[in-house]
Design an enzyme around this catalytic site. Structure first.
Site, PDB file in Angstrom:
ATOM      1  N   LYS A 192      27.342  42.223   4.698  1.00  0.00           N
ATOM      2  CA  LYS A 192      26.970  42.387   3.283  1.00  0.00           C
ATOM      3  C   LYS A 192      26.090  43.622   3.172  1.00  0.00           C
ATOM      4  CE  LYS A 192      27.468  40.126  -0.643  1.00  0.00           C
ATOM      5  NZ  LYS A 192      28.526  39.181  -1.039  1.00  0.00           N
ATOM      6  N   ASP A 249      30.333  43.110  -5.389  1.00  0.00           N
ATOM      7  CA  ASP A 249      29.529  41.903  -5.602  1.00  0.00           C
ATOM      8  C   ASP A 249      28.776  42.174  -6.914  1.00  0.00           C
ATOM      9  OD1 ASP A 249      28.626  39.282  -4.088  1.00  0.00           O
ATOM     10  OD2 ASP A 249      26.771  40.120  -4.861  1.00  0.00           O
TER      11      ASP A 249
HETATM   12  P1  NDP Z   1      28.786  40.623 -11.739  1.00  0.00           P
HETATM   13  O1  NDP Z   1      27.877  41.775 -11.572  1.00  0.00           O
HETATM   14  O2  NDP Z   1      30.141  40.848 -12.255  1.00  0.00           O
HETATM   15  O3  NDP Z   1      28.090  39.513 -12.620  1.00  0.00           O
HETATM   16  C1  NDP Z   1      26.872  38.924 -12.209  1.00  0.00           C
HETATM   17  C2  NDP Z   1      26.399  37.948 -13.248  1.00  0.00           C
HETATM   18  O4  NDP Z   1      25.208  37.271 -12.832  1.00  0.00           O
HETATM   19  C3  NDP Z   1      26.024  38.655 -14.491  1.00  0.00           C
HETATM   20  O5  NDP Z   1      26.171  37.801 -15.553  1.00  0.00           O
HETATM   21  C4  NDP Z   1      24.567  38.977 -14.142  1.00  0.00           C
HETATM   22  O6  NDP Z   1      23.807  39.391 -15.165  1.00  0.00           O
HETATM   23  C5  NDP Z   1      24.092  37.688 -13.601  1.00  0.00           C
HETATM   24  N1  NDP Z   1      22.921  37.912 -12.748  1.00  0.00           N
HETATM   25  C6  NDP Z   1      22.822  38.710 -11.679  1.00  0.00           C
HETATM   26  N2  NDP Z   1      21.607  38.651 -11.121  1.00  0.00           N
HETATM   27  C7  NDP Z   1      20.903  37.815 -11.890  1.00  0.00           C
HETATM   28  C8  NDP Z   1      19.589  37.336 -11.821  1.00  0.00           C
HETATM   29  N3  NDP Z   1      18.733  37.724 -10.868  1.00  0.00           N
HETATM   30  N4  NDP Z   1      19.220  36.431 -12.775  1.00  0.00           N
HETATM   31  C9  NDP Z   1      20.093  36.017 -13.724  1.00  0.00           C
HETATM   32  N5  NDP Z   1      21.363  36.444 -13.819  1.00  0.00           N
HETATM   33  C10 NDP Z   1      21.758  37.321 -12.924  1.00  0.00           C
HETATM   34  O7  NDP Z   1      28.835  39.900 -10.317  1.00  0.00           O
HETATM   35  P2  NDP Z   1      29.912  38.879  -9.766  1.00  0.00           P
HETATM   36  O8  NDP Z   1      30.506  38.092 -10.860  1.00  0.00           O
HETATM   37  O9  NDP Z   1      30.762  39.633  -8.837  1.00  0.00           O
HETATM   38  O10 NDP Z   1      28.983  37.930  -8.871  1.00  0.00           O
HETATM   39  C11 NDP Z   1      28.451  36.689  -9.362  1.00  0.00           C
HETATM   40  C12 NDP Z   1      28.143  35.770  -8.179  1.00  0.00           C
HETATM   41  O11 NDP Z   1      29.355  35.503  -7.470  1.00  0.00           O
HETATM   42  C13 NDP Z   1      27.179  36.340  -7.132  1.00  0.00           C
HETATM   43  O12 NDP Z   1      26.436  35.265  -6.573  1.00  0.00           O
HETATM   44  C14 NDP Z   1      28.113  36.910  -6.078  1.00  0.00           C
HETATM   45  O13 NDP Z   1      27.487  36.991  -4.819  1.00  0.00           O
HETATM   46  C15 NDP Z   1      29.199  35.852  -6.102  1.00  0.00           C
HETATM   47  N6  NDP Z   1      30.495  36.220  -5.567  1.00  0.00           N
HETATM   48  C16 NDP Z   1      31.171  37.331  -5.978  1.00  0.00           C
HETATM   49  C17 NDP Z   1      32.413  37.626  -5.475  1.00  0.00           C
HETATM   50  C18 NDP Z   1      33.215  38.787  -5.953  1.00  0.00           C
HETATM   51  O14 NDP Z   1      34.315  38.961  -5.426  1.00  0.00           O
HETATM   52  N7  NDP Z   1      32.778  39.576  -6.896  1.00  0.00           N
HETATM   53  C19 NDP Z   1      33.030  36.784  -4.460  1.00  0.00           C
HETATM   54  C20 NDP Z   1      32.284  35.598  -4.130  1.00  0.00           C
HETATM   55  C21 NDP Z   1      31.059  35.367  -4.668  1.00  0.00           C
HETATM   56  P3  NDP Z   1      23.037  40.777 -14.910  1.00  0.00           P
HETATM   57  O15 NDP Z   1      23.730  41.548 -13.815  1.00  0.00           O
HETATM   58  O16 NDP Z   1      23.229  41.375 -16.215  1.00  0.00           O
HETATM   59  O17 NDP Z   1      21.665  40.400 -14.506  1.00  0.00           O
HETATM   60  O1  2IT Z   2      30.550  37.127  -1.760  1.00  0.00           O
HETATM   61  C1  2IT Z   2      31.707  37.523  -1.560  1.00  0.00           C
HETATM   62  O2  2IT Z   2      32.519  36.853  -0.910  1.00  0.00           O
HETATM   63  C2  2IT Z   2      32.111  38.802  -2.142  1.00  0.00           C
HETATM   64  N1  2IT Z   2      31.318  39.413  -2.844  1.00  0.00           N
HETATM   65  C3  2IT Z   2      33.473  39.363  -1.869  1.00  0.00           C
HETATM   66  C4  2IT Z   2      33.500  40.073  -0.544  1.00  0.00           C
HETATM   67  C5  2IT Z   2      34.763  40.823  -0.235  1.00  0.00           C
HETATM   68  O3  2IT Z   2      34.777  41.457   0.830  1.00  0.00           O
HETATM   69  O4  2IT Z   2      35.744  40.778  -0.994  1.00  0.00           O
END
Ligand code: NDP
Ligand code: 2IT
Length: 446
Positions: free
Chosen positions: A126, A166
């Protein structure tokens, strides 16, 4: 907690002070592994878990860039190369002001087990930066990404370490990062995933994490003879994962009634449907960090400073960020009759919250199992890049669906085998661990 786990946790805390999220992630896994480690002294003798909690490598670097006003800005960049026992390091990059070594270590640690569960040959890593994309111009984001990659490129490669998105890193950022990697190396390779469709990306990757979460939810509900159709669902976040999950819940006949952001949550009793789902993409792209705009636009209720877990729903999908659902939130959900909590974010539930779900006996899936669809589809993107042949939407979706079903089956079967029927945390942690641990034993003292 056994004596062994207590000792391990004391060591982890002493060696990694000020990293509470990392301690939390390790403790959850270590507690789950107790029975395995007792049954298999060879893992303890070889100190497998003690090795797994130590990253193979941590890279930290300066990221200087110039803002639109001509002022020099300095951020910190990181890449945690956690474990390469079963494949090249794989995992996302997070750009958020809260990013530090401890948060990235927890994420990299979770990623090791998650990637193992996908059944694909992917190690765990990561990275990211404390760069805050909020309010930055397009040019600023590009300059930042170029500077970030100018150091990162020497540490990654298609067979070494393959980053992806992410929080704060989506298709746009992957594009700028890829462009700079190509200039520096003069190579067009699958070094990043989440690429654009015209330059090596995979269909379904943007939707994959959210789709996967809902496929997993459907499998969990099936165990109880139920389906998503007709269920009301609380979703938190409004980013990439939340968007994919909302789209799939709609396709399967459920109704999503909440979304949330750092500013509060919205309650849309008619459901986040049709153009409202597309609007989520606009909200995310605006980088304003506000979900209230949705309430203003579609004339629904907005609850400032609150989280959506007090709403009466059948299913909850936390898709925003770590520790966004605590003990009180968990009690509220259970009290209101929620039957299933399936994590889209990484570690959104605190350890105390998790205990509430387990004691109530409701269906609860940890993110490392239920959100693995994103990285699994990244793995499928890598496969397509190696073959130099893109697959159709149907093919990728069908493989993703099958992978999520397999992970579900593995969790259920492993939990049962180790005497913890219905406990997805124990199932996911043990199954994820065994594959990595055995690979490490095979490879000698590494
Ligand atoms: P995005 O940046 O697309 O969205 C993140 C969301 O979470 C936004 O709504 C954001 O609001 C909110 N957020 C982030 N940090 C905070 C905080 N400290 N407090 C409150 N709200 C917060 O990210 P993703 O949708 O990609 O990621 C969301 C979650 O899913 C994370 O935990 C990530 O690790 C996990 N994830 C993502 C994957 C992927 O492929 N993208 C795969 C597996 C897991 P804002 O940014 O405006 O604060
Ligand atoms: O938390 C996760 O699994 C991700 N943000 C996706 C990682 C990836 O390599 O697609």
């Amino acid at each position: 907690m056994s004596e062994y786990v207590q000792k391990l946790m004391a060591q982890v805390k002493a060696k990694n002070p000020s990293e509470p999220e990392f301690h939390q992630a390790v403790q959850e896994v270590a507690e789950s592994l107790d029975t395995v480690l007792q049954k298999h002294p060879e893992y303890r003798a070889a100190k497998i878990l003690e090795r797994i909690v130590e990253p193979e490598r941590v890279v930290m670097f300066r990221v200087p860039w110039m803002d639109d006003q001509g002022e020099v800005q300095i951020n910190r960049g990181f890449r945690i190369q956690m474990n390469s026992a079963i494949g090249p390091y794989k995992g996302g990059l997070r750009f958020h002001p809260s990013v530090n070594v401890g948060i990235l270590k927890f994420l990299a640690f979770e990623q090791v087990f998650k990637n193992s569960l996908t059944s694909l040959p992917l190690g765990g890593g990561k990275g990211g930066s404390d760069f805050d994309p909020k309010g930055k111009s397009e040019h600023e984001v590009m300059r930042f990404c170029q500077s970030f990659m100018t150091e990162l490129f020497r540490h990654i490669g298609p067979d070494v370490d393959v980053p992806a998105g992410d929080i704060g890193v989506g298709g746009r950022e992957i594009g700028y990062l890829f462009g700079q990697y190509k200039r520096l190396t003069r190579e067009f390779t699958g070094v990043l995933t989440g690429k654009g469709l015209n330059w090596g990306g995979s269909l379904i990757r943007p939707e994959a994490t959210g789709y996967g979460v809902v496929y997993f939810t459907e499998e969990m509900l099936k165990v109880k003879g139920q389906t998503i159709a007709g269920k009301t669902v609380a979703v938190s976040g409004f980013g990439n994962v939340a968007w994919g999950a909302v789209s799939k819940v709609n396709q399967m006949g459920g109704t999503v009634v909440t979304l949330s952001g750092p500013d509060g949550f919205i309650y849309d009793k008619n459901g986040v449907k049709g153009e409202k789902v597309d609007y989520m993409l606009e909200l995310r792209a605006s980088a304003n960090d506000r979900v209230k705009d949705y309430a203003d636009k579609f004339k629904v209720e907005f609850f400032p400073g609150k989280r959506p877990w007090g709403v009466k729903v059948n299913v909850a999908l936390p898709c925003a960020t770590q520790n966004e659902l605590d003990e009180n939130d968990a009690k509220e959900l259970v009290k209101n009759g929620c039957q299933c909590v399936c994590e889209g974010a990484n570690m959104p539930t605190t350890l105390d919250g998790l205990k509430v779900f387990q004691e109530a006996g409701i269906l609860y899936a940890p993110g490392k199992a239920s959100n693995a669809g994103g990285v699994a589809t990244s793995g499928l993107e890598m496969t397509q890049n190696s073959m130099r042949l893109p697959w159709s939407r149907e093919e990728v979706d069908q493989r993703l669906h099958q992978i999520m079903k397999n992970i579900h089956h593995t969790c259920v079967e492993t939990a049962e085998r180790f005497g913890a029927k219905g406990n997805y945390v124990i199932g996911a942690n043990i199954a994820g661990f065994l594959k990595v641990a055995n690979a490490m034993l095979d490879q000698g003292l590494v």
